[in-house]
Each structure stands twice: as C-alpha cells, then as structure tokens.
Design an enzyme around this catalytic site. Sequence first.
Site, PDB file in Angstrom:
ATOM      1  N   LYS A 124       0.863  -1.196   0.000  1.00 25.09           N
ATOM      2  CA  LYS A 124       0.000   0.000   0.000  1.00 25.09           C
ATOM      3  C   LYS A 124       0.887   1.230   0.000  1.00 25.09           C
ATOM      4  O   LYS A 124       2.022   1.184   0.490  1.00 25.09           O
ATOM      5  CB  LYS A 124      -0.887   0.013   1.252  1.00 25.09           C
ATOM      6  CG  LYS A 124      -2.143   0.826   1.079  1.00 25.09           C
ATOM      7  CD  LYS A 124      -3.174   0.052   0.281  1.00 25.09           C
ATOM      8  CE  LYS A 124      -4.428   0.834   0.035  1.00 25.09           C
ATOM      9  NZ  LYS A 124      -5.458  -0.021  -0.591  1.00 25.09           N
TER      10      LYS A 124
ATOM     11  N   GLY B 224     -21.094   6.652   2.286  1.00 24.66           N
ATOM     12  CA  GLY B 224     -20.222   7.034   1.175  1.00 24.66           C
ATOM     13  C   GLY B 224     -21.008   7.100  -0.119  1.00 24.66           C
ATOM     14  O   GLY B 224     -22.081   6.483  -0.256  1.00 24.66           O
TER      15      GLY B 224
ATOM     16  N   GLY C  70     -18.919   7.364  -3.234  1.00 23.72           N
ATOM     17  CA  GLY C  70     -17.792   7.443  -4.165  1.00 23.72           C
ATOM     18  C   GLY C  70     -17.819   6.254  -5.107  1.00 23.72           C
ATOM     19  O   GLY C  70     -18.872   5.652  -5.355  1.00 23.72           O
ATOM     20  N   ASN C  71     -16.653   5.898  -5.589  1.00 24.78           N
ATOM     21  CA  ASN C  71     -16.548   4.824  -6.579  1.00 24.78           C
ATOM     22  C   ASN C  71     -17.171   3.517  -6.096  1.00 24.78           C
ATOM     23  O   ASN C  71     -18.008   2.927  -6.780  1.00 24.78           O
ATOM     24  CB  ASN C  71     -15.060   4.630  -6.914  1.00 24.78           C
ATOM     25  CG  ASN C  71     -14.829   3.449  -7.830  1.00 24.78           C
ATOM     26  OD1 ASN C  71     -14.744   2.315  -7.373  1.00 24.78           O
ATOM     27  ND2 ASN C  71     -14.769   3.693  -9.121  1.00 24.78           N
TER      28      ASN C  71
HETATM   29  P1  NAD Z   1     -13.967   7.680  -3.028  1.00 27.05           P
HETATM   30  O1  NAD Z   1     -12.980   8.731  -2.678  1.00 27.05           O
HETATM   31  O2  NAD Z   1     -14.376   7.499  -4.450  1.00 27.05           O
HETATM   32  O3  NAD Z   1     -15.328   7.909  -2.201  1.00 27.05           O
HETATM   33  C1  NAD Z   1     -15.358   8.035  -0.811  1.00 27.05           C
HETATM   34  C2  NAD Z   1     -16.763   8.475  -0.441  1.00 27.05           C
HETATM   35  O4  NAD Z   1     -16.914   8.476   0.973  1.00 27.05           O
HETATM   36  C3  NAD Z   1     -17.114   9.888  -0.901  1.00 27.05           C
HETATM   37  O5  NAD Z   1     -18.475   9.936  -1.291  1.00 27.05           O
HETATM   38  C4  NAD Z   1     -16.920  10.720   0.368  1.00 27.05           C
HETATM   39  O6  NAD Z   1     -17.729  11.906   0.375  1.00 27.05           O
HETATM   40  C5  NAD Z   1     -17.408   9.738   1.404  1.00 27.05           C
HETATM   41  N1  NAD Z   1     -16.922   9.994   2.763  1.00 27.05           N
HETATM   42  C6  NAD Z   1     -15.668  10.282   3.174  1.00 27.05           C
HETATM   43  N2  NAD Z   1     -15.637  10.411   4.511  1.00 27.05           N
HETATM   44  C7  NAD Z   1     -16.889  10.168   4.939  1.00 27.05           C
HETATM   45  C8  NAD Z   1     -17.514  10.149   6.211  1.00 27.05           C
HETATM   46  N3  NAD Z   1     -16.823  10.369   7.340  1.00 27.05           N
HETATM   47  N4  NAD Z   1     -18.850   9.863   6.278  1.00 27.05           N
HETATM   48  C9  NAD Z   1     -19.572   9.623   5.155  1.00 27.05           C
HETATM   49  N5  NAD Z   1     -19.042   9.633   3.919  1.00 27.05           N
HETATM   50  C10 NAD Z   1     -17.716   9.912   3.823  1.00 27.05           C
HETATM   51  O7  NAD Z   1     -13.381   6.331  -2.409  1.00 27.05           O
HETATM   52  P2  NAD Z   1     -13.678   4.842  -2.864  1.00 27.05           P
HETATM   53  O8  NAD Z   1     -12.733   4.478  -3.921  1.00 27.05           O
HETATM   54  O9  NAD Z   1     -15.127   4.669  -3.099  1.00 27.05           O
HETATM   55  O10 NAD Z   1     -13.217   4.046  -1.541  1.00 27.05           O
HETATM   56  C11 NAD Z   1     -14.067   3.923  -0.417  1.00 27.05           C
HETATM   57  C12 NAD Z   1     -13.495   2.877   0.533  1.00 27.05           C
HETATM   58  O11 NAD Z   1     -13.357   1.641  -0.178  1.00 27.05           O
HETATM   59  C13 NAD Z   1     -12.111   3.155   1.117  1.00 27.05           C
HETATM   60  O12 NAD Z   1     -12.033   2.569   2.400  1.00 27.05           O
HETATM   61  C14 NAD Z   1     -11.173   2.423   0.176  1.00 27.05           C
HETATM   62  O13 NAD Z   1      -9.941   2.099   0.808  1.00 27.05           O
HETATM   63  C15 NAD Z   1     -12.003   1.190  -0.088  1.00 27.05           C
HETATM   64  N6  NAD Z   1     -11.670   0.484  -1.318  1.00 27.05           N
HETATM   65  C16 NAD Z   1     -11.683   1.100  -2.538  1.00 27.05           C
HETATM   66  C17 NAD Z   1     -11.399   0.372  -3.675  1.00 27.05           C
HETATM   67  C18 NAD Z   1     -11.479   0.968  -5.053  1.00 27.05           C
HETATM   68  O14 NAD Z   1     -11.279   0.234  -6.032  1.00 27.05           O
HETATM   69  N7  NAD Z   1     -11.816   2.238  -5.207  1.00 27.05           N
HETATM   70  C19 NAD Z   1     -11.064  -0.986  -3.568  1.00 27.05           C
HETATM   71  C20 NAD Z   1     -11.064  -1.591  -2.324  1.00 27.05           C
HETATM   72  C21 NAD Z   1     -11.383  -0.841  -1.203  1.00 27.05           C
END
Ligand code: NAD
Length: 428
Positions: free
Chosen positions: A107, A219, A221-222
């Site tokens: 990481k 959340g 996000g993605n």
């Molecule tokens: P992202 O940045 O696309 O989205 C994060 C979302 O969470 C956003 O909508 C943000 O506004 C929201 N957020 C942040 N803090 C918050 C809070 N305290 N309360 C409510 N909402 C909050 O991130 P992502 O890629 O969707 O990743 C989200 C999680 O999934 C992370 O823990 C990441 O490590 C994990 N993850 C992501 C992937 C990937 O492929 N993107 C893969 C495995 C794990």
Amino acid sequence: MTIKTFNPFEMARKQFDHVADILGLNQATRDLLGSPMREFTFSIPVRMDDGSVNIFRGFRVQHNDARGPGKGGIRFHPMETIDTVRALAMWMTWKCAVVDIPLGGSKGGVICDPHNLSQRELEQICRGWVRQISRLIGPNIDIPAPDVMTNPQSMLWMLDEYETIHGGKYPGFITGKPVSIGGSQGRKEATGYGLAFPLREAMKDLNLKPSNTEASVQGFGNVAKFTIEMYQRLGGKVVCVSSWDQKEGASTSFFKRDGIDLDALAKITDHLGGIDKTRARELGYDILPGEDWITRDVDILIPAALENQITGENAGTISKRVKIIAEGANGPTTPEADAVLTERDIFVLPDFLANAGGVTCSYFEQVQSNMNYYWGRDEILSKLDTKMTSAYVDVVNVSKKRKISMRDAAYVISVGRVAQACVDRGWV
Ligand code: NAD
C-alpha cells in the site's frame, strides 16, 4: 484523561493475532506475517502554483510478497499515517490470498489534501512519488493502483514518470489506468460490482429476495455508486447514502423513503464524492446527520467510505432489522463492534473479501497489460463474478465447517495460504 486514538495497524494486528491463534501458527511465521517485510517513507518536494515549495510525505509499505509481486493502491489523504498504510498493506496481502490471485500485499500514500491542490500540483505529487520509489516497485516487484482520492489520471502520470525513468513501455507497472491507455474494461466498476456479487449470494443463503430488501450506504464514491447500481439491478432498494461535506468538515446522510435515484444523485455529486445538500433537498431527500446512515431501519448496511466507522460505541444503534453488513471500505468495523455483530448474528461480508473485486480486476488488467492483449468488458465482468463467487463460497464453507465468523473464516483461508507460501519457499 488521555483519549485513545484509532490505530488501524493495531486493529490489523489484533485481527491477525486472533487468526494466528486459530491456525496455531509458529512464532517465526507470526513474526514474519505480523509486520511488513519492507517499508519506505520519503519526501516529495513540489513547486506550488504560487511559486513556493511544499514538501509532501510519501509512503510505500510492502507487507508480504510470498505469493507474488506486491499489489496495492495509493491514497492521497490529509490524515494519512504510516500505520494506516501498514494496516492497508497487510489487508492487501489477505485480500489477494482470499480471492486466490498470485499477488502479495502493498500500500502507498501521500499526506496531502487534493481538495486544496490544482491539477498541476497533483501531477507533481504523482510524478514525485514515483521518482522517490521507482527502483523499488515495478511490474515484477510491486504494482500500485488508485485508492482514496487518486484516479486513472493519477495512474497515468505515474506510469509516464516510471516509463521515462526506465526508458521503455511498462504498462503492467500500474493498474487503474484509463481504458484508452492500457486500462482494463470494467476496472472502475469492479470493486462495487465485485461487492454486489457475494452480496447476491449472501441474500440467497439467507433466503432474502433482493426485491424485498432495503439498504443504507455510507459514502457515495466509486465503491458505493457501483455497488448501488448492481444491487438495484438485482432488485434491491437503497434508501440512504452519506457523503463528506468538505466545506462543513462533516458528513451528511441523504434519506429517501421510496429509494434513492442513483443517476440524479450522481449528477449533483462532485468529483470527490461529495453530494450537494441544497440540490439534494430540492430533489426530495431528507438531510440528516452523517452518522444517521447506520441507524436506518434496513436489511443491509454497506459501509463504503472509510475505516473505523462501525465501532463499539455505535454498533448498538444498528437497527434490529439489519441482517447483512457488506463492508465496501477497508477496516470499517472495529473488533469491539465485530463482537456485537457476532452476538447479534448479523452476517458480515468482511472487507478484504467483499471489496476484493478491485484488486481482482487490477490483476486482470496487469495480465492484459503484460501480454498487451485486451479482453472485452463482458468477459472481464464474468471472470470477476466467477472469482468473487467462488471466494465467497470457500469462505462460507470454512465458516460453517469450523463454526467461526465469516471474518475469521476469510482470515483462516488467506493467512493459511500466505503462511503456506512462506513455508514452501523455505522462509519460515
Ligand atoms: P472515493 O474517494 O471514491 O469515495 C469516498 C466516499 O466516501 C465519498 O463519497 C466521500 O464523500 C465519502 N466519505 C468520506 N468520509 C466520509 C464520512 N466520514 N462519512 C460519510 N461519507 C464519507 O473512495 P472509494 O474508492 O469509493 O473508496 C471507499 C473505501 O473503499 C475506502 O475505504 C477504500 O480504501 C475502499 N476500497 C476502494 C477500492 C477501489 O477500487 N476504489 C477498492 C477496495 C477498497
């Protein structure tokens, strides 16, 4: 009075120690797997748009590569710490092992806040990160990917810097690239869809008809968006999502009794996943405090934002109706909360199984990049479904056979596989 702050690495260690006990690992294996094999911290000088120079702190932690080259994302976050990166690297090792792909766990991160950086400044951080570590990572050593607040554009800048330094084309150096330049079809949807596949199987196992279920998601996000899309396609209804409000420095929940409209909400969401409150209110959403998503009266909770969100303090506020928690985020549930969930017989799809779709598709991307031959989207999504479903079935079987929780079962499989690889290599 001292306030104990959350340390993700302590949590990852606690989880590991617990499984090491279940597996009866010997001391050398515990010492090897309980800490990263290598970790790097470095400074990234960046000339800012106003002419000043800022020094950003960067990290790369390689936890274990017994099963193959390291794999893991790079997070840009103002609160990034070496212990967060250590924990996430360790979780990557378990994640790759639980879905049985031939990769280890790494990481990376940079302490920075992309909300306050221009595109040019972000590009300099991406290129600077690669310059500091370019000899210690690579297609056969350690392959980065996007994570929180990094994206395909960041990956392309990093690839370009790596190729400039090494004087060749190495598309397999990094994953999560734009599809037009060596990326894989399906990668952006992979983590969310990949979470929905085992969720579909869990609903089957619990005799829940998807169209009779409701979910609340932390959340937007993605991960959250693509999980919601696939879950809605299966027939499920999402009644609540939440997001971080950058201006207020607080989170907000958005509730709609008759179900959220994914496309309409996506249109009023900024590129970092923040939903516009005023416009959401106009669309008929109830605007609630950020922590409200967890208390909703639903069948399924999907934490898909950050670590340390379901804790000993708030686990008691989870509705009695909740039957499944599908962990999209890494480390959203603390061991204290886990005990409450086990006691209440809530079925947990543990993070490193549930969100392994991203790394599985990253692995597909790396394979395609290394052969310079690319598969179509349907082929990738069908391979992803097969991989995620069979990993889920393996974990359920171990959970039933050993009468242990889904999290413990996932750990038993993955730690067992990594420990065996270390033994087979003659390391321990
Ligand atoms: P992202 O940045 O696309 O989205 C994060 C979302 O969470 C956003 O909508 C943000 O506004 C929201 N957020 C942040 N803090 C918050 C809070 N305290 N309360 C409510 N909402 C909050 O991130 P992502 O890629 O969707 O990743 C989200 C999680 O999934 C992370 O823990 C990441 O490590 C994990 N993850 C992501 C992937 C990937 O492929 N993107 C893969 C495995 C794990």
